[in-house]
Scaffold this active site. Sequence first.
Site, PDB file in Angstrom:
ATOM      1  N   SER A 149       0.827  -1.208   0.000  1.00 19.41           N
ATOM      2  CA  SER A 149       0.000   0.000   0.000  1.00 19.41           C
ATOM      3  C   SER A 149       0.863   1.260   0.000  1.00 19.41           C
ATOM      4  O   SER A 149       1.597   1.515  -0.931  1.00 19.41           O
ATOM      5  CB  SER A 149      -0.965  -0.026   1.186  1.00 19.41           C
ATOM      6  OG  SER A 149      -1.913   1.005   1.085  1.00 19.41           O
ATOM      7  N   GLU A 416     -13.166   4.652   7.050  1.00 19.97           N
ATOM      8  CA  GLU A 416     -12.256   4.810   8.178  1.00 19.97           C
ATOM      9  C   GLU A 416     -11.486   6.112   7.989  1.00 19.97           C
ATOM     10  O   GLU A 416     -11.281   6.562   6.861  1.00 19.97           O
ATOM     11  CB  GLU A 416     -11.301   3.624   8.298  1.00 19.97           C
ATOM     12  CG  GLU A 416     -10.361   3.434   7.125  1.00 19.97           C
ATOM     13  CD  GLU A 416      -9.419   2.253   7.300  1.00 19.97           C
ATOM     14  OE1 GLU A 416      -9.474   1.609   8.355  1.00 19.97           O
ATOM     15  OE2 GLU A 416      -8.632   1.982   6.383  1.00 19.97           O
TER      16      GLU A 416
END
Length: 603
Positions: A149, A416
């Site tokens: 990521s 989130e």
Amino acid sequence: MTDKINNLINQWLKWDKNEITRKEIEQLKENNNEKELLVRLEERIQFGTAGLRGAMRAGFSCMNDLTVTQASQGLCEYVIETIEQSKSKGIVIGYDGRHNSYIFAKITAATFKSKGFKVYLFSHIVPTPYVSFAVPNLKAAIGVMITASHNPKNDNGYKVYWETGCQINTPHDKGISKKIDENLEPWSNVDATSDIKYGNGDDGESMIDPLSVITELYNKNIKEYSVGSKIELANEPIVYTAMHGVGGVYAKKAFETFQLKPFIPVAQQIEPDAEFPTVTYPNPEEGKGALKLSIETAEANNSRLILANDPDADRLAVAEKLADGSWKVFNGNEIGVLLADWAWTNRSTLTKGGSTLENNKYFMINTAVSSAMLKTMSEKEGFIHQECLTGFKWIGNAAYNAINNNDGTTFLFGYEEAIGFQYGDVSFDKDGVRAAAIFAEFALSLYKKGSSVQDHLESMYKRYGYHISKNRYFFCYEPSKMVSIFNKIRNDGKYLTKLGDDDDEQFTITRIRDLTTGYDNGYPDCKARLPVSSSTQMITFYFKNGGIATLRGSGTEPKLKYYVEMIGEVKSNVESTLTKAVELVINQLLKPIENQLEPPKDD
């Protein structure tokens, strides 16, 4: 050199077939570097709900050919044992543009192929959301995405999706970890060095390339969320950065699907580059430092909106030029409530059949460290709000389970605070690609009306109250130190009863929720209702003035994170109270000097 170290070295050299990593260990042995050899070889890289993530180098504790082989063998055996007809259903494998990602993907593919699995291996780098989407749409048993990521360039990772397209959660992680331990010796019939042969996958040798099918199907599905044909949009330029990652071509396709004007790419960052040469951290969440080139591109092209994906394109950052000429980088909570409001406004497009249900038949989800504003919105608008633990393994699974309960409710949106957003149920993980197209349409609709993203956020604050948060972190490189800091805060169960001066009652602590120990005095039995994990550190403090502060150890990075939010009707009061609260949390709870915590470089 001790017998223990020699045995570990011999074990590594027996199993590792990669000349580069073999030489690393041989060189450490030659230099008699016992300390580093123990760091590399004594502990195994742990397989958790996030799969694997770590530095790419030699050793059982790191990401390399051998540990990826071992993880793939364990996962393969677990899937065979757990999912019926898993071999014929197959595995989907994707990879990003980092160093070794393609090699790790080939190792995974060859391992599963050796056991007779149908293997869908993307022929090109893809966003992480494509794997989450592909698994259920190809009716596969499992998915693996090779990515770290937004981590630094030397890291890589191994992320696993269950047949639902959701990230794995407990107990699968423990079951997979056990199978890895039972399958440490590399299987002899696996060849990951040969060129990939693509075909129909039925000949026992070829693999299937799902790229064109999934790209077409994904964009067909997200098109349902576009409302551009029903409303007017401004004809304004938008700047986009892929942050040296995979997002460029896929975000371009999503814009085309939404029939949006092509974005202006940040030229230096639009192509994948494993070195991430223009950023210290390839993480758009880091703010203006990471978006420096984006802002320069926007200024040069008279654009007031920047959209940024992280390197695997599962997250979205947003920045807007304000009326005074300054740039505002929106935080994850701000983007989250803006997208939630857009989803609520356009809920008919997210409802099967295009009709509109009763308000209490819709639900949205956010995490326990995200803003309370979504909960406030739910109370005012009448939709269902669900709180879950941090991470999309919780959001995705909660959304999937609720949808499949067949109770007549419709999932709209989940987020989130770490700029991760799931808009609709196209897939059950965060997705920066569809979020970029959706946010572009939302912003252009505001611009057409003479408004702006910031103006709209202010109007939401007027409606629901100012919910202003400050989220940041300190580096904490030693896991034992992390545990020690949290245990000092717990003080054997004698938690602090207030922060600040004795005569200042506003930071009196009215409730404590400790999801490491399971304590929550917000309930009569003092037992937490959210899932508890003794292996992760997380404590939340609720204050008399309505504020909330959460301290949490990151599960994927060496960071001790803090999240502080204040709520009120007068913006200036909320901001000043928040500033004071953050100062108290840092000085009275985290104590960075005493605990030798390292602040981010840009602080």
